[in-house]
Structures are given as C-alpha cells and as structure tokens.
Design an enzyme around this catalytic site. Structure first.
Site, PDB file in Angstrom:
ATOM      1  N   CYS A   1      10.205  52.037  58.812  1.00 58.04           N
ATOM      2  CA  CYS A   1      10.363  52.611  60.150  1.00 58.04           C
ATOM      3  C   CYS A   1       9.842  51.610  61.172  1.00 58.04           C
ATOM      4  O   CYS A   1       8.994  50.774  60.863  1.00 58.04           O
ATOM      5  CB  CYS A   1       9.669  53.955  60.279  1.00 58.04           C
ATOM      6  SG  CYS A   1       7.882  53.925  60.357  1.00 58.04           S
TER       7      CYS A   1
ATOM      8  N   CYS B   1       5.266  53.128  55.936  1.00 59.59           N
ATOM      9  CA  CYS B   1       5.855  53.979  56.964  1.00 59.59           C
ATOM     10  C   CYS B   1       4.707  54.439  57.864  1.00 59.59           C
ATOM     11  O   CYS B   1       3.564  54.059  57.648  1.00 59.59           O
ATOM     12  CB  CYS B   1       6.548  55.147  56.281  1.00 59.59           C
ATOM     13  SG  CYS B   1       7.726  56.011  57.315  1.00 59.59           S
TER      14      CYS B   1
ATOM     15  N   CYS C   1       1.958  47.462  61.747  1.00 68.95           N
ATOM     16  CA  CYS C   1       1.627  47.071  60.375  1.00 68.95           C
ATOM     17  C   CYS C   1       0.398  46.163  60.367  1.00 68.95           C
ATOM     18  O   CYS C   1       0.339  45.178  61.093  1.00 68.95           O
ATOM     19  CB  CYS C   1       2.811  46.336  59.762  1.00 68.95           C
ATOM     20  SG  CYS C   1       2.576  45.843  58.053  1.00 68.95           S
TER      21      CYS C   1
END
Length: 138
Positions: free
Chosen positions: A80, A8, A87
């Site tokens: 999310c 997240c 990422c």
C-alpha cells in the site's frame, strides 16, 4: 532461504493475505513474514477469503514493522502507498518492491459486496506473487 517481509499499514488484510499466499506458493524457498507500520488486527474478511483457498491465516497476528528492524531481509514488499511512504529503513535489505493495492478494508457496501472486494484483492496479490516467485526461480 530468502527472507521476505510484506508490509502494509495495519497488517490486517493485504499483507496478511500475501503472507499466507506466498507461504503456500513458495514457502520452501522463502521465510515469509508480514507487518504493519500501524498494526491493528487481522480482518475477519481476510481470514474468510483465504479459507476459501484452503489457507488458514486465523492464527496470524498483526505485527509492527519495528519487530523486524535490524534483521537482514532479502525483500521488503510494500502493498500500500501509505506503508511505502512511512516504511522504516531496513539497511540490510537487498531489494524493495512496491505494489499499490486498493485497501479492501475500506470497501463500502454489504458484507457480500465487501467480501467480493477482498477476493479481488486476494487474487491480484496471488498473481503478483506467482510472478515474483517465478522470477526468483529463474
């Protein structure tokens, strides 16, 4: 045992709840961790709604996704959209899964109203994780 990283942005609510839930649901089959792209602190509301299920995440700490770079992961689950977009690349990851979940920490209202949002998101995560664990069991 398969390694799962739940990612997240802040590693403060959704990913922390998911880590606790998956450990309870299938901790004998998965090594579960959570992290954030910009870690902060575990939200007290997340701790409280998990305690309602008998899951103690009060000892969890927010971790940076960078702590997991270079590790072989079987799954990276982003919970999310911001985390998905930022990422880091985990080259040895077998599979990426993305769930676009509302951020309960951004919910307006009284403490009681906010707690309702945390519960709803917790329950949505629990259902998704049950399906995930069942699919891995097949």
């Amino acid at each position: 045992m398969k390694k799962v990283l739940i990612l997240c942005t802040g590693n403060s609510a959704r990913s922390q709840m998911a880590e606790g839930l998956l450990r309870q649901e299938a901790g004998d089959r998965f090594e579960v961790s959570s992290a954030g792209t910009k870690p902060t602190e575990v939200r007290p509301e997340a701790i409280a709604v998990m305690r309602e299920l008998g899951i103690d995440i009060s000892h969890h700490r927010s971790k940076s996704a960078d702590e997991f770079l270079g590790q072989k992961l079987d799954y990276v689950i982003t919970v999310c959209d911001t985390a998905r977009e930022s990422c880091p690349v985990f080259p040895d990851t077998a599979r990426y899964i993305h769930w676009s979940l509302e951020d309960p920490a951004a919910a307006p209202g009284s403490e009681g109203e906010r707690r309702l949002v945390f519960r709803r998101i917790r329950d949505e995560i629990a259902e998704r994780l049950k399906s995930f664990a069942a699919g891995e069991n097949a």
